[in-house]
Design a protein around this motif. Structure first.
Motif, PDB file in Angstrom:
ATOM      1  N   ARG A  12     -42.338 -26.424 -25.122  1.00 63.69           N
ATOM      2  CA  ARG A  12     -42.211 -25.648 -23.895  1.00 63.69           C
ATOM      3  C   ARG A  12     -40.842 -25.835 -23.267  1.00 63.69           C
ATOM      4  O   ARG A  12     -40.174 -26.837 -23.483  1.00 63.69           O
ATOM      5  N   SER A  13     -40.448 -24.826 -22.506  1.00 64.99           N
ATOM      6  CA  SER A  13     -39.232 -24.872 -21.695  1.00 64.99           C
ATOM      7  C   SER A  13     -38.010 -25.230 -22.546  1.00 64.99           C
ATOM      8  O   SER A  13     -37.864 -24.751 -23.670  1.00 64.99           O
ATOM      9  N   LEU A  14     -37.156 -26.086 -22.015  1.00 63.83           N
ATOM     10  CA  LEU A  14     -35.907 -26.416 -22.705  1.00 63.83           C
ATOM     11  C   LEU A  14     -36.162 -27.179 -23.998  1.00 63.83           C
ATOM     12  O   LEU A  14     -35.460 -26.980 -25.004  1.00 63.83           O
ATOM     13  N   ASN A  15     -37.176 -28.058 -24.017  1.00 62.30           N
ATOM     14  CA  ASN A  15     -37.496 -28.790 -25.249  1.00 62.30           C
ATOM     15  C   ASN A  15     -37.840 -27.833 -26.383  1.00 62.30           C
ATOM     16  O   ASN A  15     -37.379 -27.987 -27.519  1.00 62.30           O
ATOM     17  N   GLY A  16     -38.662 -26.847 -26.058  1.00 64.79           N
ATOM     18  CA  GLY A  16     -39.048 -25.878 -27.070  1.00 64.79           C
ATOM     19  C   GLY A  16     -37.862 -25.065 -27.560  1.00 64.79           C
ATOM     20  O   GLY A  16     -37.729 -24.799 -28.758  1.00 64.79           O
ATOM     21  N   PHE A  17     -36.988 -24.674 -26.628  1.00 67.52           N
ATOM     22  CA  PHE A  17     -35.809 -23.896 -27.022  1.00 67.52           C
ATOM     23  C   PHE A  17     -34.922 -24.703 -27.974  1.00 67.52           C
ATOM     24  O   PHE A  17     -34.450 -24.175 -28.987  1.00 67.52           O
ATOM     25  N   VAL A  18     -34.677 -25.977 -27.648  1.00 64.10           N
ATOM     26  CA  VAL A  18     -33.811 -26.817 -28.486  1.00 64.10           C
ATOM     27  C   VAL A  18     -34.386 -26.945 -29.894  1.00 64.10           C
ATOM     28  O   VAL A  18     -33.672 -26.798 -30.895  1.00 64.10           O
ATOM     29  N   LEU A  19     -35.682 -27.202 -29.992  1.00 65.68           N
ATOM     30  CA  LEU A  19     -36.325 -27.379 -31.291  1.00 65.68           C
ATOM     31  C   LEU A  19     -36.339 -26.068 -32.080  1.00 65.68           C
ATOM     32  O   LEU A  19     -36.006 -26.039 -33.278  1.00 65.68           O
ATOM     33  N   GLN A  20     -36.700 -24.970 -31.412  1.00 65.03           N
ATOM     34  CA  GLN A  20     -36.794 -23.683 -32.107  1.00 65.03           C
ATOM     35  C   GLN A  20     -35.420 -23.183 -32.551  1.00 65.03           C
ATOM     36  O   GLN A  20     -35.271 -22.648 -33.655  1.00 65.03           O
ATOM     37  N   LEU A  21     -34.402 -23.344 -31.701  1.00 63.99           N
ATOM     38  CA  LEU A  21     -33.057 -22.921 -32.094  1.00 63.99           C
ATOM     39  C   LEU A  21     -32.555 -23.736 -33.283  1.00 63.99           C
ATOM     40  O   LEU A  21     -31.878 -23.202 -34.175  1.00 63.99           O
ATOM     41  N   PHE A  22     -32.907 -25.023 -33.322  1.00 66.71           N
ATOM     42  CA  PHE A  22     -32.508 -25.871 -34.449  1.00 66.71           C
ATOM     43  C   PHE A  22     -33.102 -25.346 -35.756  1.00 66.71           C
ATOM     44  O   PHE A  22     -32.402 -25.251 -36.775  1.00 66.71           O
ATOM     45  N   VAL A  23     -34.384 -24.977 -35.735  1.00 68.68           N
ATOM     46  CA  VAL A  23     -35.037 -24.459 -36.933  1.00 68.68           C
ATOM     47  C   VAL A  23     -34.395 -23.131 -37.360  1.00 68.68           C
ATOM     48  O   VAL A  23     -34.117 -22.903 -38.545  1.00 68.68           O
ATOM     49  N   CYS A  24     -34.138 -22.253 -36.390  1.00 68.62           N
ATOM     50  CA  CYS A  24     -33.523 -20.959 -36.707  1.00 68.62           C
ATOM     51  C   CYS A  24     -32.108 -21.134 -37.256  1.00 68.62           C
ATOM     52  O   CYS A  24     -31.698 -20.426 -38.176  1.00 68.62           O
ATOM     53  N   GLN A  25     -31.356 -22.102 -36.700  1.00 74.47           N
ATOM     54  CA  GLN A  25     -30.018 -22.377 -37.218  1.00 74.47           C
ATOM     55  C   GLN A  25     -30.091 -22.822 -38.679  1.00 74.47           C
ATOM     56  O   GLN A  25     -29.263 -22.429 -39.507  1.00 74.47           O
ATOM     57  N   LEU A  26     -31.076 -23.645 -38.993  1.00 73.32           N
ATOM     58  CA  LEU A  26     -31.237 -24.096 -40.377  1.00 73.32           C
ATOM     59  C   LEU A  26     -31.506 -22.926 -41.316  1.00 73.32           C
ATOM     60  O   LEU A  26     -30.972 -22.864 -42.431  1.00 73.32           O
ATOM     61  N   LEU A  27     -32.332 -21.979 -40.875  1.00 75.25           N
ATOM     62  CA  LEU A  27     -32.681 -20.841 -41.726  1.00 75.25           C
ATOM     63  C   LEU A  27     -31.447 -20.042 -42.128  1.00 75.25           C
ATOM     64  O   LEU A  27     -31.311 -19.623 -43.286  1.00 75.25           O
ATOM     65  N   PHE A  28     -30.539 -19.846 -41.173  1.00 77.21           N
ATOM     66  CA  PHE A  28     -29.363 -19.024 -41.459  1.00 77.21           C
ATOM     67  C   PHE A  28     -28.201 -19.829 -42.024  1.00 77.21           C
ATOM     68  O   PHE A  28     -27.223 -19.253 -42.493  1.00 77.21           O
ATOM     69  N   THR A  29     -28.292 -21.156 -41.999  1.00 77.18           N
ATOM     70  CA  THR A  29     -27.181 -21.988 -42.461  1.00 77.18           C
ATOM     71  C   THR A  29     -27.460 -22.614 -43.824  1.00 77.18           C
ATOM     72  O   THR A  29     -26.604 -23.278 -44.394  1.00 77.18           O
ATOM     73  N   LEU A  30     -28.663 -22.406 -44.354  1.00 75.05           N
ATOM     74  CA  LEU A  30     -29.029 -23.017 -45.637  1.00 75.05           C
ATOM     75  C   LEU A  30     -28.044 -22.720 -46.767  1.00 75.05           C
ATOM     76  O   LEU A  30     -27.765 -23.597 -47.587  1.00 75.05           O
ATOM     77  N   PRO A  31     -27.472 -21.483 -46.858  1.00 75.73           N
ATOM     78  CA  PRO A  31     -26.544 -21.234 -47.974  1.00 75.73           C
ATOM     79  C   PRO A  31     -25.244 -22.028 -47.885  1.00 75.73           C
ATOM     80  O   PRO A  31     -24.570 -22.220 -48.887  1.00 75.73           O
ATOM     81  N   ALA A  32     -24.877 -22.479 -46.673  1.00 70.72           N
ATOM     82  CA  ALA A  32     -23.590 -23.158 -46.500  1.00 70.72           C
ATOM     83  C   ALA A  32     -23.627 -24.566 -47.094  1.00 70.72           C
ATOM     84  O   ALA A  32     -24.668 -25.213 -47.139  1.00 70.72           O
ATOM     85  N   LYS A  33     -22.468 -25.030 -47.552  1.00 66.91           N
ATOM     86  CA  LYS A  33     -22.354 -26.369 -48.109  1.00 66.91           C
ATOM     87  C   LYS A  33     -21.934 -27.349 -47.024  1.00 66.91           C
ATOM     88  O   LYS A  33     -20.942 -27.115 -46.326  1.00 66.91           O
ATOM     89  N   PRO A  34     -22.673 -28.440 -46.851  1.00 66.76           N
ATOM     90  CA  PRO A  34     -22.285 -29.420 -45.833  1.00 66.76           C
ATOM     91  C   PRO A  34     -21.040 -30.188 -46.255  1.00 66.76           C
ATOM     92  O   PRO A  34     -20.712 -30.275 -47.437  1.00 66.76           O
ATOM     93  N   ARG A  35     -20.363 -30.708 -45.270  1.00 71.06           N
ATOM     94  CA  ARG A  35     -19.194 -31.536 -45.566  1.00 71.06           C
ATOM     95  C   ARG A  35     -19.640 -32.846 -46.198  1.00 71.06           C
ATOM     96  O   ARG A  35     -20.728 -33.346 -45.934  1.00 71.06           O
ATOM     97  N   ARG A  36     -18.785 -33.400 -47.031  1.00 69.17           N
ATOM     98  CA  ARG A  36     -19.105 -34.646 -47.710  1.00 69.17           C
ATOM     99  C   ARG A  36     -18.633 -35.840 -46.893  1.00 69.17           C
ATOM    100  O   ARG A  36     -17.577 -35.772 -46.262  1.00 69.17           O
TER     101      ARG A  36
END
Length: 362
Positions: A12-36
């Protein structure tokens, strides 16, 4: 605190937004290669993101726009950390983050609409969590997964500006829902409008991206056609050169036959050898595809009194596909030939060198 209460507070509220945005960011960032090393950067940036989400609540409130401001601050932090964590362009980061922000709003609205007639924290969560997961999965396959397969490059600033504008529109509607105190009857139309806007924003955003990719592919095809026409011209000139050499050879053989009785054939034999020497200019670099390119260009160079100096180890470029070799070395030689044709004949020299220094190949 019961598990239901914990889930309720976390979603709920800000906690829910932070968690949900994190999951959505992961969905669209999966193809990218992380730094080593990835095992350092990924957990570190994730921890920094959630820490920022926790700390942002202590920023002084600014009246009715507090919730909207908090969300934008978390969104900005996520952009910075994503750019720090993954090896991708800043335009790609802005594009992915904008799509993630819009998807978060869209999934939240859909889950709230589906749970509108349900009462009790446990039942509401029982509806909202699966619905949210289903929306994430659906839009992942519609957008995120397709862009990971095609891996379009984002070269246009217009695409990024459209994405950021979509975020602002989504944020404005979110602020209206939170701050205006609508009744249940009034808020439903607003949520449906926001739902439509989020869908339109995502489809338009990725539609523009696909259109830009098609334009790039069209430019590549046009360049390939131009190169093919140029290659056809060079091949025709090589054929003409071979025909001339064959005609010269035929004449030399005829003269040799006439002069054989006199024994004065040494000069004619030398001329005949020179006439066929063009066919003995074979190139052996250790790479058959590179040999083919160099041999063909060498015929043209000999006709135009251009010398080619080779210091190459073709085995070092064995990782390149034949198409890449033809394109890279063919275009480079064409440009070099075009550059030296205006020089005096004694200065027409092209040097080709392939060398390896450490892990670098030049």
């Amino acid at each position: 605190m019961s598990f239901i209460d914990f889930l309720w507070k976390a979603t709920r509220s800000l906690n829910g937004f932070v968690l949900q945005l994190f999951v959505c960011q992961l969905l669209f960032t999966l193809p990218a290669k992380p730094r080593r090393p990835a095992y350092v950067w990924v957990p570190l940036c994730a921890a920094a993101y959630f820490a920022a989400g926790w700390c942002v609540r202590y920023i002084p409130r600014v009246g009715s726009f507090t919730a909207s401001m908090y969300c934008l601050i978390v969104f900005a932090v996520s952009i910075g950390l994503q750019q720090l964590c993954f090896r991708q362009s800043f335009k790609r980061t802005l594009f992915n983050s904008s799509a993630a922000y819009i998807l978060q709003n869209l999934a939240l609205i859909v889950s709230e609409l589906c749970a509108a007639t349900v009462e009790g924290k446990g039942y509401i969560l029982l509806v909202q969590i699966p619905v949210t997961a289903a929306v994430y999965a659906l839009y992942y396959f519609l957008f995120a997964r397709r862009q990971s397969v095609k891996a379009h490059k984002i070269n246009s600033l217009v695409i990024v500006l459209i994405s950021l504008f979509s975020v602002l529109v989504s944020n404005v509607f979110f602020s209206l829902i939170v701050t205006r105190g609508f009744s249940q009857e009034q808020i439903l139309p607003v949520k449906f409008i926001l739902l439509v806007c989020c869908n339109l924003a995502l489809f338009f955003q990725f539609g523009v991206l696909v259109q830009a990719a098609l334009s790039d592919e069209k430019a590549i095809v046009e360049q390939l056609l131009a190169n093919e026409q140029k290659q056809h011209k060079i091949s025709q000139e090589n054929i003409d050169l071979i025909n001339i050499k064959c005609h010269d050879l035929k004449k030399q053989l005829g003269l040799i036959r006439k002069c054989a009785e006199n024994g004065d054939i040494e000069t004619l034999i030398s001329d005949a050898e020179n006439a066929v020497s063009v066919y003995d200019e074979s190139v052996d670099t250790g790479n058959a595809n590179l040999d083919l390119v160099l041999t063909e260009k060498q015929l043209y160079c000999q006709k135009n009194n251009i010398r080619i100096e080779l210091m190459t180890d073709g085995e070092k470029i064995g990782f390149l596909s034949p198409t890449d070799i033809y394109s890279l070395f063919g275009n480079a030689l064409d440009n070099a030939i075009e550059g030296v044709l205006d020089l005096p004949e004694e200065a027409r020299t092209i040097s080709i060198e392939i060398r390896q220094k450490g892990r670098l190949l030049s």
